[in-house]
Design a protein around this motif. Structure first.
Motif, PDB file in Angstrom:
ATOM      1  N   LYS A   1      44.061  13.220  57.372  1.00 22.18           N
ATOM      2  CA  LYS A   1      43.892  14.345  58.059  1.00 22.18           C
ATOM      3  C   LYS A   1      44.460  15.697  57.194  1.00 22.18           C
ATOM      4  O   LYS A   1      43.983  16.632  57.402  1.00 22.18           O
ATOM      5  N   TYR A   2      45.320  15.289  56.546  1.00 21.74           N
ATOM      6  CA  TYR A   2      45.857  16.322  55.476  1.00 21.74           C
ATOM      7  C   TYR A   2      45.621  16.163  53.944  1.00 21.74           C
ATOM      8  O   TYR A   2      46.113  15.273  53.030  1.00 21.74           O
ATOM      9  N   LYS A   3      44.388  16.651  53.771  1.00 22.04           N
ATOM     10  CA  LYS A   3      43.554  16.404  52.414  1.00 22.04           C
ATOM     11  C   LYS A   3      44.354  17.197  51.334  1.00 22.04           C
ATOM     12  O   LYS A   3      44.075  17.076  50.000  1.00 22.04           O
ATOM     13  N   ARG A   4      44.909  18.457  51.639  1.00 14.62           N
ATOM     14  CA  ARG A   4      45.633  19.306  50.675  1.00 14.62           C
ATOM     15  C   ARG A   4      47.080  19.265  50.962  1.00 14.62           C
ATOM     16  O   ARG A   4      47.279  18.820  52.241  1.00 14.62           O
ATOM     17  N   PRO A   5      47.941  19.498  50.012  1.00 10.71           N
ATOM     18  CA  PRO A   5      49.344  19.376  50.283  1.00 10.71           C
ATOM     19  C   PRO A   5      49.530  20.413  51.254  1.00 10.71           C
ATOM     20  O   PRO A   5      49.142  21.489  51.254  1.00 10.71           O
ATOM     21  N   THR A   6      50.335  19.972  52.348  1.00  6.61           N
ATOM     22  CA  THR A   6      50.590  20.727  53.595  1.00  6.61           C
ATOM     23  C   THR A   6      51.897  21.261  53.937  1.00  6.61           C
ATOM     24  O   THR A   6      52.584  19.883  54.087  1.00  6.61           O
ATOM     25  N   ALA A   7      52.441  22.181  54.048  1.00  9.10           N
ATOM     26  CA  ALA A   7      54.125  22.486  54.717  1.00  9.10           C
ATOM     27  C   ALA A   7      54.016  22.205  56.049  1.00  9.10           C
ATOM     28  O   ALA A   7      53.307  22.428  56.854  1.00  9.10           O
ATOM     29  N   LEU A   8      55.096  21.339  56.089  1.00  6.88           N
ATOM     30  CA  LEU A   8      55.473  20.752  57.665  1.00  6.88           C
ATOM     31  C   LEU A   8      56.841  20.846  57.983  1.00  6.88           C
ATOM     32  O   LEU A   8      57.766  20.712  56.808  1.00  6.88           O
ATOM     33  N   SER A   9      57.279  20.829  59.161  1.00 11.04           N
ATOM     34  CA  SER A   9      58.608  20.465  59.513  1.00 11.04           C
ATOM     35  C   SER A   9      59.163  19.418  59.141  1.00 11.04           C
ATOM     36  O   SER A   9      58.213  18.404  58.969  1.00 11.04           O
ATOM     37  N   ALA A  10      60.439  19.226  58.613  1.00  8.06           N
ATOM     38  CA  ALA A  10      61.088  17.845  58.326  1.00  8.06           C
ATOM     39  C   ALA A  10      60.545  16.706  59.354  1.00  8.06           C
ATOM     40  O   ALA A  10      60.195  15.797  58.871  1.00  8.06           O
ATOM     41  N   PRO A  11      60.968  17.051  60.582  1.00  6.12           N
ATOM     42  CA  PRO A  11      60.702  15.790  61.449  1.00  6.12           C
ATOM     43  C   PRO A  11      59.256  15.435  61.363  1.00  6.12           C
ATOM     44  O   PRO A  11      58.980  14.226  61.430  1.00  6.12           O
ATOM     45  N   LYS A  12      58.328  16.529  61.327  1.00  3.15           N
ATOM     46  CA  LYS A  12      56.785  15.994  61.399  1.00  3.15           C
ATOM     47  C   LYS A  12      56.475  15.399  60.225  1.00  3.15           C
ATOM     48  O   LYS A  12      55.809  14.348  60.121  1.00  3.15           O
ATOM     49  N   TYR A  13      56.952  15.817  59.036  1.00  2.00           N
ATOM     50  CA  TYR A  13      56.668  15.099  57.814  1.00  2.00           C
ATOM     51  C   TYR A  13      57.297  13.615  57.817  1.00  2.00           C
ATOM     52  O   TYR A  13      56.552  12.595  57.237  1.00  2.00           O
ATOM     53  N   MET A  14      58.422  13.476  58.291  1.00  2.00           N
ATOM     54  CA  MET A  14      58.949  12.124  58.499  1.00  2.00           C
ATOM     55  C   MET A  14      58.361  11.315  59.016  1.00  2.00           C
ATOM     56  O   MET A  14      58.018  10.056  58.775  1.00  2.00           O
ATOM     57  N   SER A  15      57.697  11.558  60.382  1.00  2.00           N
ATOM     58  CA  SER A  15      56.899  10.953  61.247  1.00  2.00           C
ATOM     59  C   SER A  15      55.775  10.367  60.574  1.00  2.00           C
ATOM     60  O   SER A  15      55.417   9.302  60.547  1.00  2.00           O
ATOM     61  N   LEU A  16      55.055  11.237  60.050  1.00  2.00           N
ATOM     62  CA  LEU A  16      53.793  10.958  59.112  1.00  2.00           C
ATOM     63  C   LEU A  16      54.087  10.079  57.889  1.00  2.00           C
ATOM     64  O   LEU A  16      53.386   9.019  57.896  1.00  2.00           O
ATOM     65  N   LEU A  17      55.055  10.257  57.419  1.00  2.00           N
ATOM     66  CA  LEU A  17      55.452   9.625  56.152  1.00  2.00           C
ATOM     67  C   LEU A  17      55.878   8.044  56.724  1.00  2.00           C
ATOM     68  O   LEU A  17      55.350   7.055  56.161  1.00  2.00           O
ATOM     69  N   MET A  18      56.501   7.731  57.671  1.00  2.00           N
ATOM     70  CA  MET A  18      57.001   6.508  58.233  1.00  2.00           C
ATOM     71  C   MET A  18      55.755   5.845  58.862  1.00  2.00           C
ATOM     72  O   MET A  18      55.471   4.543  58.671  1.00  2.00           O
ATOM     73  N   ASP A  19      54.863   6.705  59.684  1.00  2.00           N
ATOM     74  CA  ASP A  19      53.511   5.925  59.872  1.00  2.00           C
ATOM     75  C   ASP A  19      52.803   5.508  58.971  1.00  2.00           C
ATOM     76  O   ASP A  19      52.050   4.286  58.640  1.00  2.00           O
ATOM     77  N   TRP A  20      52.718   6.357  57.787  1.00  2.00           N
ATOM     78  CA  TRP A  20      51.903   6.006  56.440  1.00  2.00           C
ATOM     79  C   TRP A  20      52.300   4.777  55.812  1.00  2.00           C
ATOM     80  O   TRP A  20      51.603   3.819  55.378  1.00  2.00           O
ATOM     81  N   ILE A  21      53.731   4.641  55.522  1.00  2.00           N
ATOM     82  CA  ILE A  21      54.442   3.385  54.919  1.00  2.00           C
ATOM     83  C   ILE A  21      54.157   2.296  55.721  1.00  2.00           C
ATOM     84  O   ILE A  21      53.723   1.258  55.443  1.00  2.00           O
ATOM     85  N   GLU A  22      54.160   2.126  57.083  1.00  2.00           N
ATOM     86  CA  GLU A  22      54.018   1.023  57.864  1.00  2.00           C
ATOM     87  C   GLU A  22      52.551   0.778  57.620  1.00  2.00           C
ATOM     88  O   GLU A  22      52.052  -0.621  57.624  1.00  2.00           O
ATOM     89  N   VAL A  23      51.505   1.677  57.733  1.00  2.00           N
ATOM     90  CA  VAL A  23      50.171   1.272  57.616  1.00  2.00           C
ATOM     91  C   VAL A  23      50.070   0.302  56.128  1.00  2.00           C
ATOM     92  O   VAL A  23      49.584  -0.760  56.035  1.00  2.00           O
ATOM     93  N   GLN A  24      50.843   0.943  55.303  1.00  2.00           N
ATOM     94  CA  GLN A  24      50.611   0.364  53.664  1.00  2.00           C
ATOM     95  C   GLN A  24      51.143  -1.080  53.967  1.00  2.00           C
ATOM     96  O   GLN A  24      50.670  -1.840  53.392  1.00  2.00           O
ATOM     97  N   ILE A  25      52.481  -1.180  54.392  1.00  2.00           N
ATOM     98  CA  ILE A  25      53.073  -2.451  54.154  1.00  2.00           C
ATOM     99  C   ILE A  25      52.513  -3.700  54.998  1.00  2.00           C
ATOM    100  O   ILE A  25      52.802  -4.705  54.841  1.00  2.00           O
ATOM    101  N   ASN A  26      51.848  -3.073  55.954  1.00  2.00           N
ATOM    102  CA  ASN A  26      51.294  -4.038  57.242  1.00  2.00           C
ATOM    103  C   ASN A  26      49.743  -4.443  56.622  1.00  2.00           C
ATOM    104  O   ASN A  26      49.119  -5.152  57.396  1.00  2.00           O
TER     105      ASN A  26
END
Length: 216
Positions: A105-130
């Protein structure tokens, strides 16, 4: 540990579900070995070293999952004070801003609020480790050639959680009596990523002064 902190940690209040190691697997045994070293009070610098005869990819995989779970827990404890209003930008003080990019969804570096960034980050990591193709759980299944590259990216991004928590929310951590826990987790993480050169030095810059005092 303070009563308030005990209640928080006893609830296992992770920001995302924990990824657990399956009993009987080699990864589970390594996880137990790593935990035993910590529980025995072994110096953290020694605790992160690769045990004799063990595979580096396995050791890194175990720690990536463990740090994901621990850092989730830390962020979960302060997430009520990290909102779009209080933290409209994912940053580590005025000098460091982190932008999100995930090739989907975010193909270019995009400025986001911290909670939005954290949510996307944790989702992304979860996908990788599973993903069995990246983090194989079966003994004998080889790790892909890109494994270390993915592990480095996960750890670099997890470091940014520490940066944000320390710089913007440490008063909340202190209020909860969680300083010692967070500091120990940070030292463990720092010693691990530097032992195996898993994070660029420029990523470590925002906490450089604190780290020099805390990690000798």
């Amino acid at each position: 540990m303070s009563l308030g902190l005990k209640q928080v940690f006893n609830k296992d209040r992770t920001f995302r579900p924990k990824r657990k190691f399956e009993p009987g697997t080699q990864r589970f045994e390594l996880h137990k070995k790593a935990q035993a070293s910590l529980n025995a009070g072994l110096d953290l610098k020694q605790a992160v070293q690769l045990p004799h005869g063990e595979d580096l990819n396995d050791w890194v995989a175990v720690h990536v999952v463990d740090f994901f779970n621990r850092i989730n827990l830390i962020y979960g404890t302060i997430s009520d004070s990290c909102t779009d209003q209080t933290c409209p930008v994912m940053s580590g003080g005025p000098k460091y801003e982190y932008r999100w990019q995930d090739e989907q969804k975010y193909k270019r570096p995009t400025a986001l609020s911290a909670p939005k960034y954290m949510s996307l980050l944790m989702d992304w990591i979860e996908v990788q480790i599973n993903n069995e193709n990246i983090f194989p759980t079966n003994v004998g299944t080889p790790f892909p050639k890109t494994f270390m590259q993915v592990a480095k990216k996960i750890l670099s991004r997890l470091f940014r959680v520490f940066v944000h928590v320390y710089i913007h929310h440490f008063d909340r951590v202190s209020q909860m009596g969680a300083e010692a826990h967070v500091n120990t987790c940070y030292k463990h993480f720092y010693y691990f990523v530097t032992e195996f050169n898993l994070t660029d030095h420029k990523e470590l810059e925002p906490l450089k002064e604190m780290t020099s005092r805390m990690c000798h």
